[in-house]
Design a protein around this motif. Structure first.
Motif, PDB file in Angstrom:
ATOM      1  N   GLY A  81     -18.915   8.271 -26.714  1.00 22.37           N
ATOM      2  CA  GLY A  81     -20.134   7.758 -27.337  1.00 22.37           C
ATOM      3  C   GLY A  81     -20.017   7.459 -28.811  1.00 22.37           C
ATOM      4  N   GLY A  82     -18.815   7.162 -29.283  1.00 18.41           N
ATOM      5  CA  GLY A  82     -18.625   6.851 -30.704  1.00 18.41           C
ATOM      6  C   GLY A  82     -18.816   8.029 -31.630  1.00 18.41           C
ATOM      7  N   TYR A  83     -18.696   9.252 -31.086  1.00 19.67           N
ATOM      8  CA  TYR A  83     -18.937  10.448 -31.902  1.00 19.67           C
ATOM      9  C   TYR A  83     -17.995  10.520 -33.099  1.00 19.67           C
ATOM     10  CZ  TYR A  83     -18.742  15.305 -33.414  1.00 19.67           C
ATOM     11  OH  TYR A  83     -18.731  16.447 -34.179  1.00 19.67           O
ATOM     12  N   ARG A  84     -16.721  10.258 -32.884  1.00 19.28           N
ATOM     13  CA  ARG A  84     -15.746  10.441 -33.971  1.00 19.28           C
ATOM     14  C   ARG A  84     -16.010   9.480 -35.127  1.00 19.28           C
ATOM     15  NH1 ARG A  84     -12.089  14.174 -32.676  1.00 19.28           N
ATOM     16  NH2 ARG A  84     -11.515  14.518 -30.490  1.00 19.28           N
ATOM     17  N   ALA A  85     -16.346   8.241 -34.821  1.00 19.28           N
ATOM     18  CA  ALA A  85     -16.623   7.275 -35.890  1.00 19.28           C
ATOM     19  C   ALA A  85     -17.827   7.708 -36.710  1.00 19.28           C
ATOM     20  CB  ALA A  85     -16.854   5.889 -35.298  1.00 19.28           C
ATOM     21  N   THR A  86     -18.869   8.183 -36.035  1.00 22.63           N
ATOM     22  CA  THR A  86     -20.062   8.654 -36.735  1.00 22.63           C
ATOM     23  C   THR A  86     -19.754   9.878 -37.585  1.00 22.63           C
ATOM     24  OG1 THR A  86     -21.495   7.834 -34.960  1.00 22.63           O
ATOM     25  CG2 THR A  86     -22.414   9.507 -36.434  1.00 22.63           C
ATOM     26  N   ARG A  87     -18.990  10.795 -37.014  1.00 19.67           N
ATOM     27  CA  ARG A  87     -18.660  12.031 -37.746  1.00 19.67           C
ATOM     28  C   ARG A  87     -17.778  11.729 -38.951  1.00 19.67           C
ATOM     29  NH1 ARG A  87     -20.528  16.352 -39.726  1.00 19.67           N
ATOM     30  NH2 ARG A  87     -19.209  18.220 -39.622  1.00 19.67           N
ATOM     31  N   LEU A 132     -15.618  12.747 -14.882  1.00 26.02           N
ATOM     32  CA  LEU A 132     -16.945  12.138 -14.790  1.00 26.02           C
ATOM     33  C   LEU A 132     -17.433  12.106 -13.346  1.00 26.02           C
ATOM     34  CD1 LEU A 132     -16.686   9.141 -17.310  1.00 26.02           C
ATOM     35  CD2 LEU A 132     -17.600  11.429 -17.695  1.00 26.02           C
ATOM     36  N   ASP A 133     -16.535  11.859 -12.408  1.00 25.64           N
ATOM     37  CA  ASP A 133     -16.916  11.855 -10.990  1.00 25.64           C
ATOM     38  C   ASP A 133     -17.413  13.233 -10.564  1.00 25.64           C
ATOM     39  OD1 ASP A 133     -16.292   9.192 -10.752  1.00 25.64           O
ATOM     40  OD2 ASP A 133     -14.287   9.546  -9.908  1.00 25.64           O
ATOM     41  N   ILE A 134     -16.713  14.275 -11.002  1.00 24.68           N
ATOM     42  CA  ILE A 134     -17.121  15.642 -10.648  1.00 24.68           C
ATOM     43  C   ILE A 134     -18.505  15.958 -11.219  1.00 24.68           C
ATOM     44  CG2 ILE A 134     -16.621  18.080 -11.076  1.00 24.68           C
ATOM     45  CD1 ILE A 134     -13.664  17.388 -10.898  1.00 24.68           C
ATOM     46  N   LEU A 135     -18.750  15.522 -12.446  1.00 23.30           N
ATOM     47  CA  LEU A 135     -20.022  15.812 -13.106  1.00 23.30           C
ATOM     48  C   LEU A 135     -21.124  14.837 -12.716  1.00 23.30           C
ATOM     49  CD1 LEU A 135     -18.685  16.564 -16.706  1.00 23.30           C
ATOM     50  CD2 LEU A 135     -19.293  18.202 -14.930  1.00 23.30           C
ATOM     51  N   ASP A 136     -20.763  13.788 -11.966  1.00 23.41           N
ATOM     52  CA  ASP A 136     -21.708  12.740 -11.593  1.00 23.41           C
ATOM     53  C   ASP A 136     -22.296  12.068 -12.826  1.00 23.41           C
ATOM     54  OD1 ASP A 136     -23.099  11.112  -9.827  1.00 23.41           O
ATOM     55  OD2 ASP A 136     -24.826  12.461  -9.681  1.00 23.41           O
ATOM     56  N   TYR A 137     -21.431  11.777 -13.792  1.00 19.43           N
ATOM     57  CA  TYR A 137     -21.818  11.066 -14.998  1.00 19.43           C
ATOM     58  C   TYR A 137     -21.343   9.620 -14.887  1.00 19.43           C
ATOM     59  CZ  TYR A 137     -22.975  15.331 -17.643  1.00 19.43           C
ATOM     60  OH  TYR A 137     -23.540  16.490 -18.095  1.00 19.43           O
ATOM     61  N   ASP A 138     -22.141   8.701 -15.422  1.00 27.85           N
ATOM     62  CA  ASP A 138     -21.748   7.301 -15.484  1.00 27.85           C
ATOM     63  C   ASP A 138     -21.257   6.981 -16.884  1.00 27.85           C
ATOM     64  OD1 ASP A 138     -22.476   6.735 -12.838  1.00 27.85           O
ATOM     65  OD2 ASP A 138     -24.572   6.430 -13.418  1.00 27.85           O
ATOM     66  N   GLY A 139     -20.114   6.319 -16.965  1.00 27.73           N
ATOM     67  CA  GLY A 139     -19.579   5.942 -18.260  1.00 27.73           C
ATOM     68  C   GLY A 139     -18.475   4.920 -18.111  1.00 27.73           C
ATOM     69  N   VAL A 166      -8.512   6.951 -25.682  1.00 25.53           N
ATOM     70  CA  VAL A 166      -9.434   6.765 -24.566  1.00 25.53           C
ATOM     71  C   VAL A 166     -10.841   6.868 -25.130  1.00 25.53           C
ATOM     72  CG1 VAL A 166     -10.346   7.708 -22.417  1.00 25.53           C
ATOM     73  CG2 VAL A 166      -7.878   7.646 -22.799  1.00 25.53           C
ATOM     74  N   GLU A 167     -11.652   5.856 -24.859  1.00 24.55           N
ATOM     75  CA  GLU A 167     -13.027   5.846 -25.328  1.00 24.55           C
ATOM     76  C   GLU A 167     -13.966   5.810 -24.132  1.00 24.55           C
ATOM     77  OE1 GLU A 167     -13.311   2.460 -27.877  1.00 24.55           O
ATOM     78  OE2 GLU A 167     -12.283   3.447 -29.557  1.00 24.55           O
ATOM     79  N   VAL A 168     -14.967   6.670 -24.141  1.00 28.40           N
ATOM     80  CA  VAL A 168     -15.954   6.734 -23.073  1.00 28.40           C
ATOM     81  C   VAL A 168     -17.306   6.349 -23.665  1.00 28.40           C
ATOM     82  CG1 VAL A 168     -17.000   8.132 -21.265  1.00 28.40           C
ATOM     83  CG2 VAL A 168     -14.658   8.620 -22.025  1.00 28.40           C
ATOM     84  N   VAL A 169     -17.952   5.371 -23.057  1.00 24.19           N
ATOM     85  CA  VAL A 169     -19.236   4.889 -23.547  1.00 24.19           C
ATOM     86  C   VAL A 169     -20.237   4.918 -22.397  1.00 24.19           C
ATOM     87  CG1 VAL A 169     -20.484   2.976 -24.615  1.00 24.19           C
ATOM     88  CG2 VAL A 169     -18.097   3.403 -25.233  1.00 24.19           C
ATOM     89  N   GLY A 170     -21.428   5.386 -22.681  1.00 23.45           N
ATOM     90  CA  GLY A 170     -22.472   5.424 -21.668  1.00 23.45           C
ATOM     91  C   GLY A 170     -23.576   6.372 -22.061  1.00 23.45           C
ATOM     92  N   GLY A 171     -24.646   6.375 -21.297  1.00 22.44           N
ATOM     93  CA  GLY A 171     -25.747   7.275 -21.575  1.00 22.44           C
ATOM     94  C   GLY A 171     -25.508   8.650 -20.972  1.00 22.44           C
ATOM     95  N   ARG A 172     -26.271   9.610 -21.449  1.00 20.04           N
ATOM     96  CA  ARG A 172     -26.250  10.963 -20.891  1.00 20.04           C
ATOM     97  C   ARG A 172     -24.859  11.590 -20.975  1.00 20.04           C
ATOM     98  NH1 ARG A 172     -26.530  13.746 -15.963  1.00 20.04           N
ATOM     99  NH2 ARG A 172     -25.644  11.969 -14.872  1.00 20.04           N
ATOM    100  N   LEU A 173     -24.180  11.381 -22.089  1.00 19.77           N
ATOM    101  CA  LEU A 173     -22.831  11.918 -22.243  1.00 19.77           C
ATOM    102  C   LEU A 173     -22.747  12.980 -23.333  1.00 19.77           C
ATOM    103  CD1 LEU A 173     -20.693   8.652 -21.946  1.00 19.77           C
ATOM    104  CD2 LEU A 173     -21.074  10.388 -20.189  1.00 19.77           C
ATOM    105  N   GLN A 174     -23.885  13.368 -23.909  1.00 18.81           N
ATOM    106  CA  GLN A 174     -23.865  14.305 -25.015  1.00 18.81           C
ATOM    107  C   GLN A 174     -23.218  15.631 -24.641  1.00 18.81           C
ATOM    108  OE1 GLN A 174     -24.480  13.775 -28.158  1.00 18.81           O
ATOM    109  NE2 GLN A 174     -23.949  15.897 -28.667  1.00 18.81           N
TER     110      GLN A 174
END
Length: 224
Positions: A154-160, A90-97, A110-118
């Motif tokens: 982003g909770g993808y697995r639970a939704t899927r 995430l640091d390399i990509l400059d993503y917040d989560g 490991v669960e990652v939650v945050g915006g702009r993570l698609q």
């Protein structure tokens, strides 16, 4: 920002890192490493040609007797190693989560939650599965043991899982109504595992996987 092979930090102990090559179909990424097959982290959701390792769960839900279960502390250590790896990404990509490491159902997570993570999920979870394998490899490099780590963004697995449960129940209804077998579309190992779990919990029907990646799919039929 698209996630490419150049954006992914190499796993500890491997300067060049594995090469991740997404295929034309969703979840079926191919990871090339110099690590011999027998030493690569095991995927408990994917079928293998070899006999299942004790304590691992096969794709269709069958489980062998564990010879020695990993301790809670060991599992949490695996989740910590993987979380550190993902944090570096995430640091390399400059993503917040926000990153949570935990142990659930006898496996590290490991669960990652945050915006702009698609972009970390990708089409039908393709990128997520690739990152999960890299995180498992990071754990393997530090511990020397295969990991059943589960990574979610982003909770993808639970939704899927909910979506696939509906697909599985729909297939069961068709089998019970018409008696004919139903072939589902090709799915990843994670997706097939979700469908098997639902079908196997319903009396009078059964499921099995057929074909080879990336076109491996589930067939639902009336139980013998």
């Amino acid at each position: 920002m698209p996630v490419g092979t150049g954006d992914v930090p190499p796993a500890p102990g491997n300067q060049s890192g594995p090469e991740v090559r997404p295929s034309e179909y969703g979840d079926d990424t191919v990871t090339d490493t110099s690590t011999p097959r027998a030493e690569q982290p095991l995927d408990d959701e994917a079928p293998t040609e070899a006999a299942p390792v004790e304590g691992e769960r096969e794709e269709n839900g069958a489980e062998t007797a564990p010879s020695k279960a990993a301790g809670e502390g060991d599992l949490f250590r695996q989740s910590e190693i993987a979380a550190d790896y993902v944090e570096g990404l995430l640091d390399i990509l400059d993503y917040d989560g926000d990153i949570d490491e935990l142990v659930s159902g006898g496996r590290p997570m490991v669960e990652v939650v945050g915006g702009r993570l698609q972009n970390l999920v990708g089409q039908r979870g393709a990128t997520l599965e690739a990152l999960q394998e890299l995180a498992r490899l990071a754990v393997f490099r530090q511990t020397g043991s295969p990991s059943r780590l589960l990574l979610d963004v982003g909770g993808y697995r639970a939704t899927r899982r909910k979506e696939l449960a509906a697909v599985a129940r729909n297939a069961v209804e068709k089998v019970k109504e018409h008696g004919d077998l139903v072939r589902l579309e090709p799915m990843s190992a994670f997706e097939r595992k979700c469908v098997h779990d639902v079908v196997n919990a319903i009396d009078g029907v059964e499921s099995e996987s057929e074909g080879v990646e990336p076109n491996r799919r589930i067939v639902v039929r009336a139980a013998d």
